[in-house]
Design an enzyme around this catalytic site. Structure first.
Site, PDB file in Angstrom:
ATOM      1  N   ARG A 258      46.415  44.382  38.654  1.00  0.00           N
ATOM      2  CA  ARG A 258      46.811  42.986  38.848  1.00  0.00           C
ATOM      3  C   ARG A 258      46.676  42.279  37.507  1.00  0.00           C
ATOM      4  O   ARG A 258      45.565  42.010  37.055  1.00  0.00           O
ATOM      5  CB  ARG A 258      45.924  42.344  39.917  1.00  0.00           C
ATOM      6  CG  ARG A 258      45.922  40.836  39.911  1.00  0.00           C
ATOM      7  CD  ARG A 258      45.407  40.210  41.187  1.00  0.00           C
ATOM      8  NE  ARG A 258      44.037  40.553  41.555  1.00  0.00           N
ATOM      9  CZ  ARG A 258      42.939  40.083  40.943  1.00  0.00           C
ATOM     10  NH1 ARG A 258      43.030  39.286  39.909  1.00  0.00           N
ATOM     11  NH2 ARG A 258      41.744  40.431  41.379  1.00  0.00           N
ATOM     12  N   HIS A 262      43.761  36.707  41.142  1.00  0.00           N
ATOM     13  CA  HIS A 262      43.870  36.991  42.582  1.00  0.00           C
ATOM     14  C   HIS A 262      44.762  35.942  43.224  1.00  0.00           C
ATOM     15  O   HIS A 262      45.741  36.245  43.880  1.00  0.00           O
ATOM     16  CB  HIS A 262      42.481  36.996  43.216  1.00  0.00           C
ATOM     17  CG  HIS A 262      42.491  36.849  44.703  1.00  0.00           C
ATOM     18  ND1 HIS A 262      42.996  37.831  45.530  1.00  0.00           N
ATOM     19  CD2 HIS A 262      42.110  35.831  45.508  1.00  0.00           C
ATOM     20  CE1 HIS A 262      42.900  37.407  46.792  1.00  0.00           C
ATOM     21  NE2 HIS A 262      42.377  36.204  46.796  1.00  0.00           N
ATOM     22  N   TYR A 271      35.363  38.226  35.097  1.00  0.00           N
ATOM     23  CA  TYR A 271      34.925  39.532  35.606  1.00  0.00           C
ATOM     24  C   TYR A 271      35.639  40.726  34.966  1.00  0.00           C
ATOM     25  O   TYR A 271      35.429  41.854  35.375  1.00  0.00           O
ATOM     26  CB  TYR A 271      35.012  39.601  37.136  1.00  0.00           C
ATOM     27  CG  TYR A 271      36.375  39.264  37.733  1.00  0.00           C
ATOM     28  CD1 TYR A 271      37.405  40.209  37.751  1.00  0.00           C
ATOM     29  CD2 TYR A 271      36.618  38.010  38.290  1.00  0.00           C
ATOM     30  CE1 TYR A 271      38.635  39.904  38.302  1.00  0.00           C
ATOM     31  CE2 TYR A 271      37.857  37.692  38.844  1.00  0.00           C
ATOM     32  CZ  TYR A 271      38.865  38.644  38.848  1.00  0.00           C
ATOM     33  OH  TYR A 271      40.082  38.336  39.391  1.00  0.00           O
TER      34      TYR A 271
END
Lengths: 360, 325
Positions: A258, A262, A271
């Site tokens: 990705r 998100h 992260y």
């Protein structure tokens, strides 16, 4: 059989098109006209531009929370192009390229993310279920569709998507088990994009691959380079053929990444490292297919730039239609809970109308 | 006409609908070969084949989720949850999908499906087998919740549920599965969902019950035979949607309202009914609308279950208190 050769327990992964855009396994290359590949490329670019525009609109406060599919265009498109119009698509929420190919109009999809449920009504001919937010819960519906197809003895299959996080859900496992027991004609695709919001793939499960989970249910499983359109097509074609022949379900793990957040509410920089993202950008499915098409002289740099320009204009027009759409009226928000209004809903609607009429 | 108990009435309803409509399929844990642990689907696999009546793996979310997929396709699944205490793993599928699918697709894929389950106490059962959780479902917009109390209604309501265009939670009071028989017409018929039944008219108090509690209420009324008290007994039959009119009209006539249910008291169906009565029949009330319901505890195991159960004596005591209020 690919799922035998590429045994997930032996950590094999199906790859056909290298990041440099070269077909490394010509014997496995699906037979597709160059013209068709070019068309699929355009769908991927269209999806990419639509995602980028949606992120922009959202930042401008013109769109609700949005979940982009950037970086995963080949994983979803490569699977859906191996199915037919009569087949069923059961989405999660990150398969924009597949939805577009299936015939879901971008205007409708945008309308949904814009916060208007009119976007949930897809054309009658499009056999696609709605976007499913509760993770992996839709896998059981895919199995039910597959069971119904067997019941009616129809020559149809079901293509269902979830993410790597979805493989931890109970319904994922119940669905795979049911599909195995009832030999439902379902192709389950896990888009392993390495993250479930901030939780990395390695923190999701101790399994070495996600494809190997198929073994426990007695069904074929295969791990595929999900950024490789041709590998996705080849693996899905085989799974579809098996399903149509009455040989039951297949689990495909599409290894992808990705590249975006998100959703627009997420900040991935907290992260994961820039280095990691940059490394994956080199494996971008669109870049890879572009290199292939350039090498085949089926696309030029100029044409490519023009594509992006044209699509941006087209999408701006579509979004302006979305922005000028009418919001649902009071009666409409009451209309779809039951076939007809219950006595209690009638009463509530009456009260709501009084409020509208200036009551307090 | 044939004398049937509630199980026999269920089997006949399934049989007749399967005969009539090839889209009806029936499945669940042990529901196929064995005919279900209570034998409600007994003989149907033999008659219609494994294709239409079959066993599934032991997974409730899988059962309900696959039924949703089947209903999307246009079949009419009737799925059995072995006991209502085991439906909880399927709650995601019921609440997030079954109840919302019509809305989520703006009417493109409405779900005509039945989720049936035995519920309630009084059969000396193990843990998790005795609760009454109808309020959990009735709270969810998009679901219909039906509970029959007689063989006649069981058959008619089940046929209505199978034909209903919306998902129906069909809760079967297992305590009275085989408790008594009733003449049930041989031919197919429906009992309208959303309509309560006035079991017996009366003038002093409206007593509302459903499922196994209807019989207890009738016994209570029998105990009042030598008094002047005239009770109107209403079998609610459908928990959601509520038959507002029947209840309101009754209380406007009697002035007193008592609802009896096995489900625990707090936030239970009785609270909803009392709200309705308070809002719509306030000026007719001669006593506080009252509920006689389960205590807010897990149903005790059989040695202590009698403390929990609603008995005719308890009902009589509440009726007398409200009459004297």
């Amino acid at each position: 059989m690919l799922s035998k050769t590429y045994d997930p327990l032996k950590k094999k992964r199906l790859e056909i098109l290298s990041p440099e855009g070269k077909v490394t396994k010509p014997n496995l290359m699906p037979k597709i006209e160059l013209e068709t590949i070019r068309k699929w490329y355009e769908t991927m670019v269209f999806a990419r531009v639509a995602d980028q525009k949606a992120l922009q609109y959202q930042r401008q406060g013109r769109m609700l929370t949005y979940a982009p599919s950037i970086g995963q265009e080949a994983a979803s498109l490569g699977a859906v192009v191996a199915t037919e119009e009569r087949d069923w698509l059961v989405p999660a929420f990150r398969e924009l390229a597949a939805w577009l190919h299936k015939g879901a109009p971008l205007e409708k999809l945008f309308l949904y993310w814009y916060g208007n449920e009119a976007g949930s009504l897809l054309p009658a001919s499009v056999r696609m279920l709605p976007i499913s937010v509760p993770i992996a819960s839709q896998f059981t519906h895919a199995v039910g569709l597959g069971m119904a197809i067997r019941y009616e003895e129809k020559d149809e299959v079901v293509l269902a998507f979830c993410g790597d996080g979805g493989t931890s859900q109970g319904e994922f496992h119940e669905a795979l088990n049911f599909a195995g027991v009832f030999q439902a004609p379902v192709i389950f695709v896990i888009q392993n994009n390495q993250f479930a919001i901030s939780v990395s793939r390695r923190d999701q499960t101790r399994s070495e691959t996600l494809a190997q989970k198929a073994v426990a249910y007695g069904i074929p499983g295969i791990q595929v380079d999900g950024n490789d359109l041709f590998a996705m097509v080849a693996a899905t074609q085989e799974a579809v053929a098996r399903a149509r022949a009455g040989e039951g379900p297949t689990l495909i793990e599409a290894v992808t990444y990705r590249l975006g957040p998100h959703t627009t509410s997420d900040d991935p920089s907290i992260y994961r490292s820039d280095e990691e993202v940059e490394a994956w950008k080199e494996k971008d499915p669109i870049l890879r297919l572009k290199r292939y098409l350039l090498s085949k002289k089926a696309l030029s740099e100029e044409e490519d730039q023009q594509l992006y320009k044209d699509f941006e204009e087209e999408i701006n027009v579509i979004f302006s239609q979305v922005e000028s759409s009418e919001s649902p009226d009071l009666e409409e928000v009451f209309s779809y809970t039951y076939d007809s209004l219950t006595p209690t809903l009638k009463k509530q609607l009456e009260t709501a109308k009084q409020f509208l009429g200036g009551g307090e | 006409m044939a004398l049937l108990n509630n199980i026999g009435a269920l089997t006949q309803a399934f049989d007749q609908e399967m005969e009539l409509d090839p889209r009806v399929v029936l499945y669940g844990e042990d529901a196929g070969f064995e005919g279900g642990v209570f034998r409600a689907t007994k003989g149907l696999q033999e008659k219609y084949g494994k294709k239409r009546c079959f066993d599934t793996p032991l997974a409730e979310a899988g059962i309900v989720g696959s039924a949703i997929g089947m209903a999307i396709y246009g079949l009419k699944p009737v799925v059995e949850i072995q006991f209502s205490g085991f439906v909880l793993p399927a709650f995601n599928e019921i609440v997030a999908h079954a109840a919302r699918y019509r809305n989520r697709t703006r009417g493109k894929y409405p779900l005509s499906m039945v989720i049936r389950m035995p519920y309630g106490g009084g059969i000396r059962a193990l843990e998790h087998h005795s609760e009454s959780i109808e309020a959990l479902f009735a709270h969810i917009p998009g679901l219909k919740v039906v509970i029959p109390s007689t063989p006649y209604d069981t058959k008619g309501l089940m046929i209505a549920a199978i034909r209903d265009p919306d998902p129906v939670i069909f809760m079967e009071p297992k305590r009275i599965y085989r408790a008594f028989k009733q003449e049930v017409p041989e031919e197919s018929y429906t009992v309208e969902i959303g309509k309560a039944r006035i079991v017996q008219p009366g003038s002093d108090l409206t007593l509302v019950a459903w499922g196994a509690m209807v019989r207890e209420a009738q016994k209570a009324i029998d105990l009042l035979a030598d008094t002047e008290i005239s009770v109107e007994l209403i079998d609610l039959r459908t928990i959601s949607p509520i038959d507002r009119d029947t209840l309101i009209q009754s209380v406007k006539k009697t002035g007193r309202f008592l609802v009896v249910h096995e489900a625990v008291s707090s936030f239970g169906p009785g609270a909803e009914l009392i709200s309705l009565i308070t809002e719509e029949a306030f000026l007719s009330l001669e006593a506080p609308p009252t509920r006689l319901a389960g205590y807010d505890i897990p149903v005790p195991l059989p040695k202590g279950e009698h403390h929990f159960m609603i008995t005719p004596k308890k009902i009589v005591s509440e009726i007398k208190r409200l009459i004297a209020y």
